[in-house]
Write a protein that holds these residues in place. Structure first.
Motif, PDB file in Angstrom:
ATOM      1  N   LEU A  36      10.999  -5.966  -8.924  1.00  0.00           N
ATOM      2  CA  LEU A  36      12.385  -6.843 -10.303  1.00  0.00           C
ATOM      3  C   LEU A  36      13.042  -8.083  -9.577  1.00  0.00           C
ATOM      4  O   LEU A  36      13.407  -9.156 -10.538  1.00  0.00           O
ATOM      5  N   ASP A  37      13.783  -7.557  -7.973  1.00  0.00           N
ATOM      6  CA  ASP A  37      14.754  -9.079  -7.487  1.00  0.00           C
ATOM      7  C   ASP A  37      14.206 -10.343  -7.956  1.00  0.00           C
ATOM      8  O   ASP A  37      14.342 -11.071  -7.258  1.00  0.00           O
ATOM      9  N   TYR A  38      12.519 -10.212  -7.427  1.00  0.00           N
ATOM     10  CA  TYR A  38      11.915 -11.638  -6.816  1.00  0.00           C
ATOM     11  C   TYR A  38      12.518 -12.058  -8.317  1.00  0.00           C
ATOM     12  O   TYR A  38      12.392 -12.961  -8.346  1.00  0.00           O
ATOM     13  N   PHE A  39      11.829 -11.494  -9.646  1.00  0.00           N
ATOM     14  CA  PHE A  39      11.627 -11.926 -11.127  1.00  0.00           C
ATOM     15  C   PHE A  39      12.517 -12.446 -11.416  1.00  0.00           C
ATOM     16  O   PHE A  39      13.044 -13.051 -12.812  1.00  0.00           O
ATOM     17  N   GLY A  40      13.815 -11.540 -11.285  1.00  0.00           N
ATOM     18  CA  GLY A  40      15.272 -11.828 -11.845  1.00  0.00           C
ATOM     19  C   GLY A  40      15.079 -11.199 -13.209  1.00  0.00           C
ATOM     20  O   GLY A  40      14.682 -10.236 -13.606  1.00  0.00           O
ATOM     21  N   GLN A  41      15.667 -12.152 -14.302  1.00  0.00           N
ATOM     22  CA  GLN A  41      15.504 -12.274 -15.409  1.00  0.00           C
ATOM     23  C   GLN A  41      14.173 -12.620 -16.383  1.00  0.00           C
ATOM     24  O   GLN A  41      13.889 -12.954 -17.464  1.00  0.00           O
ATOM     25  N   SER A  42      13.048 -13.166 -15.786  1.00  0.00           N
ATOM     26  CA  SER A  42      12.050 -13.703 -16.287  1.00  0.00           C
ATOM     27  C   SER A  42      10.885 -12.649 -16.979  1.00  0.00           C
ATOM     28  O   SER A  42      11.024 -11.322 -15.995  1.00  0.00           O
TER      29      SER A  42
ATOM     30  N   GLU B 128      13.477   0.831 -15.370  1.00  0.00           N
ATOM     31  CA  GLU B 128      13.511   1.933 -16.337  1.00  0.00           C
ATOM     32  C   GLU B 128      12.334   1.465 -16.867  1.00  0.00           C
ATOM     33  O   GLU B 128      11.337   1.984 -17.100  1.00  0.00           O
ATOM     34  N   GLN B 129      12.654   0.043 -17.628  1.00  0.00           N
ATOM     35  CA  GLN B 129      11.632  -0.264 -19.268  1.00  0.00           C
ATOM     36  C   GLN B 129      10.155  -0.682 -17.672  1.00  0.00           C
ATOM     37  O   GLN B 129       9.135  -0.657 -18.588  1.00  0.00           O
ATOM     38  N   PHE B 130      10.074  -1.785 -16.735  1.00  0.00           N
ATOM     39  CA  PHE B 130       9.414  -1.286 -15.629  1.00  0.00           C
ATOM     40  C   PHE B 130       8.803  -0.278 -15.432  1.00  0.00           C
ATOM     41  O   PHE B 130       7.424  -0.033 -15.996  1.00  0.00           O
ATOM     42  N   LYS B 131       8.853   1.189 -15.454  1.00  0.00           N
ATOM     43  CA  LYS B 131       8.640   2.534 -14.838  1.00  0.00           C
ATOM     44  C   LYS B 131       7.677   2.354 -16.500  1.00  0.00           C
ATOM     45  O   LYS B 131       7.159   3.577 -16.038  1.00  0.00           O
ATOM     46  N   ALA B 132       8.680   2.937 -17.299  1.00  0.00           N
ATOM     47  CA  ALA B 132       7.568   2.921 -18.864  1.00  0.00           C
ATOM     48  C   ALA B 132       6.252   2.208 -19.165  1.00  0.00           C
ATOM     49  O   ALA B 132       5.376   2.983 -19.062  1.00  0.00           O
ATOM     50  N   ALA B 133       6.398   0.812 -18.270  1.00  0.00           N
ATOM     51  CA  ALA B 133       5.144   0.511 -18.594  1.00  0.00           C
ATOM     52  C   ALA B 133       4.406   0.535 -17.417  1.00  0.00           C
ATOM     53  O   ALA B 133       2.758   0.570 -18.842  1.00  0.00           O
TER      54      ALA B 133
END
Length: 876
Positions: free
Chosen positions: A388-394, A432-437
């Protein structure tokens, strides 16, 4: 001594004394320098068990020499780890259960499993699932691990789960045993080093001897960090070093070939057809690059492989694709992460139960909830954070990529979830949103449609693990919205030939503006642009008014301000997208302009998404046709891709291939023509396009007909009840050896989510029918949407179902309402409790109503023509 004495032994009485006895349920793990040392300890264990008259099972699966000589009384179970984790595990558990309480079990070295599973997590998972099972049956089992061979991902769960863990050293032809864990037992000398001399076991207390023995098996000079690398990481480190040798021109060709083939089986596939393609189009450099984007161990799954293969095929076919294709920077969450998640969150017993074809739905909802409430190991969460650090807010999308998905034979289209993450906000919130996905996609493996699909295609026993593909969403931000300019589905073979000049082999596209969800998910009351690649200007709609009415009006996009996937009007999005060349995608509404002129008014007509500029003024059509042709030639079968495209200027654009799979298409076969002339009294229905499926000449056994005039007057609640009734009817004969060939006819769209537009059945409720007909009779402005390229369409094709749309108002279409009205309704014979639905659902049992005549259906999909008629059999 008999088994009833309840005395267990290592076969070395003095070692039993040191360990304060061997107890029922003990799992004994030996950490050894060589398999030969383990074999020396197995021998007295087995011989003593034979003397006791116990049942002994030897699990043989490794490449090393057999541990046990062919003793009478030792039952050898041969297993193949390459058959898949679940199959392998189930074979062991079944044998253990049959052996019963108090048996002795010997396993080959667990370290050898990494040659087939390529990672330590799965060795750890195997032990976590097997050790408690043996413990409950009060058996005694021997296992071995090679020292300095495994990372903490194997060592930690094994150490925590086993009852006994003992290190074994060899010095001057003697074995030394060092107990590390003896559960529930203790003594002043138990955890000292012990010398084994014949049957004598002596505690070693001299410091110089202990240090000499323990240092005789040296650890790596890199210390514990190297110890934690494990088999998987060590292999990729070695591959990267070998790649440097290749670049320097000093690598052995044999070494490169061996490493490349090993990496393919580790990360790409175990399917031979897929491996052949991968071996042809991937390189060692490609495999090293994939390794750097893995967030765990295991296979990357069908969807990920398809995407990577398509790109590799194109770049090999023509170097110009390097510039035309959008660079991918996806990450892969491999299959072992899924298995580890299931094991650690208590889902495994339910998953094992699903191997039973009669119980596969039992506990599925419980397992789904356990997954949604589950947690990830700390080391996995750290990898998620780094990504997620790599993608930033994309914005990103988490896509299912199971082992069987998008493979030769089964597509699983729409059976598993994919989840968009707007990826906005604080780091903790995004995690948290990514883990939920991720958990949402994992939970979809327990959904009823996915399990029914696996059962229907006899896939419950196949090794179906869920890997994930994490992709950056293609596109750009326009105001609060994020979306690609173009998205869609491409088929290298076009079975929907609505005009004689269309060449099926040229392929076709299903285009949308915005996110591709509207191209692959069936959108009610909205449309997409179908493009025949050899005749892009020809549309199924004949009149300009039809073109306006049946164009795309809604756009799917990511709302960055509200952190959500939304659907909004095209005109609202285009207002924000001032930097997008909208003129390439949209045209002025000719109908509105003409009406304004007729009234003497000046009106600025709204834009209509026709994609005319894209198709006429750019190389997009030629590029897509060449792309599909190149991939089809490599696959040696038609293919289905999902793609996006974005213009960087009016002359230049980038294409992103986000998915590729073999296309399950039938329809090029020719069948014998029906009688030259059909008596009008015998004609039941006639359709002149669209007809989708393979050409056929069949006899229909049963017709289920939903009466349009009655259904159209029903309230919404009762329409849902009709849908459930249809499901019951279509599954009445599931347990019979032969099922009736059924034709299903109804008004509007089958599978709609909006009852005002059709009949809201789920696909699982109609997946037993052979012919599906949509009668365009719900509303005047509703035309058939064949949903070409959608998941719904893929399901029709996989089930070998024939689809047609009947428009009664068209001169070339005909429906004999008289035939349906006069034929006796068999609904109550089949479902006696369905009295209230008798006026709206008519079931015609052809053998009972035709007086020996046959109801034939003749479909010629190349000519887009279908007729259904009564025929008197010709005597033989």
């Amino acid at each position: 001594m008999t088994p009833s004495d309840g005395i267990f032994s290592t076969g070395l009485p003095e070692l039993d004394r040191v360990l304060c006895g061997i107890r029922p349920g003990d799992n004994v793990v030996w950490e050894v320098e060589s398999v030969a040392d383990y074999a020396q300890l197995v021998k007295p264990f087995v011989e003593t068990a034979l003397e006791q008259g116990r049942r002994i099972l030897y699990f043989r699966f490794a490449r090393h020499a057999p541990l046990i000589e062919p003793y009478a009384g030792v039952h050898t179970i041969h297993l193949d780890p390459q058959s898949g984790f679940e199959t392998f595990l189930d074979g062991i558990h079944q044998a253990v259960e049959e052996a019963g309480v108090g048996a002795y079990h010997v396993f080959d070295s667990l370290s050898d499993l990494t040659a087939d599973w390529y990672c330590d997590q799965m060795v750890g998972n195997f032990f976590l699932l097997t050790c408690p099972y043996l413990y409950e049956l009060e058996t005694v089992a021997y296992f071995a691990l090679l020292r300095r061979f495994h990372s903490s991902f194997a060592i930690t769960p094994i150490t925590q789960t086993t009852q006994l863990l003992l290190e074994v050293y060899r010095k001057n032809e003697k074995l030394y045993i060092h107990p590390l864990k003896v559960d529930g037992r203790n003594s002043p000398t138990m955890f000292l080093l012990h010398e084994l001399d014949g049957e004598t076991v002596r505690a070693v207390t001299e410091s110089h001897t202990i240090s000499e023995i323990l240092t005789s098996s040296p650890r790596s000079a890199l210390g514990l960090s190297q110890y934690h690398l494990g088999v998987w990481t060590r292999t990729f480190v070695q591959a990267e070093a070998l790649l440097e040798q290749v670049r320097a021109g000093v690598a052995s060709e044999a070494a490169v070939k061996s490493m490349f083939e090993r990496l393919l089986r580790m990360a790409i596939s175990r399917d031979e057809r897929v491996l052949q393609l991968a071996a042809k189009y991937f390189s060692l450099e490609d495999m090293v690059a994939i390794g750097k984007r893995l967030l765990g161990t295991g296979l990357i799954g069908g969807k990920s492989v398809g995407m990577l293969l398509a790109r590799a095929i194109l770049e090999r076919a023509d170097p110009r694709w390097l510039d035309r294709l959008e660079v991918h920077d996806s990450f892969f969450i491999p299959s072992d992460v899924f298995y580890t998640f299931l094991v650690r969150n208590g889902c495994w017993k339910i998953r094992k139960r699903q191997l039973n074809s009669n119980l596969y739905l039992d506990g599925a909802e419980e397992a789904r909830q356990l997954i949604l409430d589950g947690s990830f190991p700390e080391y996995i969460e750290k990898r998620f954070e780094d990504m997620l650090d790599y993608f930033g807010q994309s914005p990103i999308i988490v896509r299912s990529s199971s082992l069987l998905e998008d493979n030769f034979g089964n597509s699983f289209a729409g059976k598993y979830d994919s989840v968009f993450c707007a990826n906005q906000g604080a780091r903790e919130k995004r995690l948290e949103q990514f883990k939920a996905a991720v958990k949402t996609v994992y939970a979809s493996t327990m959904s009823k449609p996915a399990l029914i699909y696996r059962a229907r295609f006899n896939l419950l026993h196949r090794d179906e693990q869920m890997a994930l593909l994490v992709q950056r969403v293609s596109g750009a931000q326009h105001g609060p919205f994020y979306f690609p300019q173009i998205a869609g589905v491409g088929y290298s073979f076009n079975p929907y030939v609505w005009e004689p000049s269309i060449d099926p082999k040229a392929g076709m596209l299903r285009l949308v503006f915005g996110l591709g969800t509207r191209a692959v998910d069936r959108s009610d009351d909205d449309y997409t642009r179908l493009v025949a690649l050899n005749a892009p200007g020809k549309r199924p709609e004949a009149e300009s008014e039809d073109i306006t009415r049946h164009s795309q009006h809604k756009v799917d996009a990511i709302d960055l301000e509200n952190n959500a996937l939304i659907t909004t009007d095209f005109n609202e999005v285009s207002e924000e997208a001032r930097d997008v060349p909208v003129a390439l995608f949209a045209s002025r509404d000719i109908r509105v302009e003409r009406m304004a002129r007729e009234r003497g008014m000046r009106a600025l007509a709204p834009n209509v998404l026709t994609f005319d500029g894209l198709l006429k003024k750019t190389s997009f059509v030629e590029d897509m046709r060449e792309m599909l042709r190149s991939i089809e030639e490599a696959y040696e079968t038609p293919v289905d891709i999902e793609f996006t495209a974005n213009f960087v200027s009016e002359e230049s654009f980038k294409i992103n291939v986000v998915q590729c799979r073999p296309l399950q298409i039938k329809g090029d076969a020719r069948v014998m023509a029906p009688a030259a002339k059909i008596d009008p009294e015998d004609l039941v229905l006639e359709v002149q396009g669209p007809v989708i499926g393979h050409s056929r000449l069949d006899a229909i056994d049963r017709i289920v007909y939903v009466v349009p005039s009655v259904y159209g007057q029903m309230p919404v609640k009762e329409r849902y009840a009709v849908a459930r009734l249809i499901g019951r009817l279509n599954h009445l004969n599931e347990q019979c050896d032969t099922r009736p060939i059924t034709m299903l006819l109804g008004p509007g769209r089958w599978g709609t989510t909006t009852p005002s537009l059709g009949i809201p059945v789920s696909f699982s409720e109609i997946n037993t029918v052979s012919v599906l007909c949509e009668i365009v009779a719900m509303r005047e402005d509703l035309v058939p949407d064949v949903s070409f390229g959608t998941h719904f369409f893929s399901e029709l094709v996989e089930m070998d179902m024939l689809y047609m749309a009947l428009v009664p108002s068209r001169e070339s279409n005909f429906l004999s309402e008289r035939f349906f009205e006069r034929s006796p309704n068999a609904l109550l014979e089949l479902l006696p409790d369905a009295t209230e639905f008798e006026p709206v659902v008519r079931v015609l049992e052809v053998p009972k109503l035709a007086s020996g005549r046959l109801l034939k259906i003749h479909a010629d999909t190349l000519r887009q023509r279908l007729v259904c008629y009564l025929e008197t059999p010709v005597p033989e």
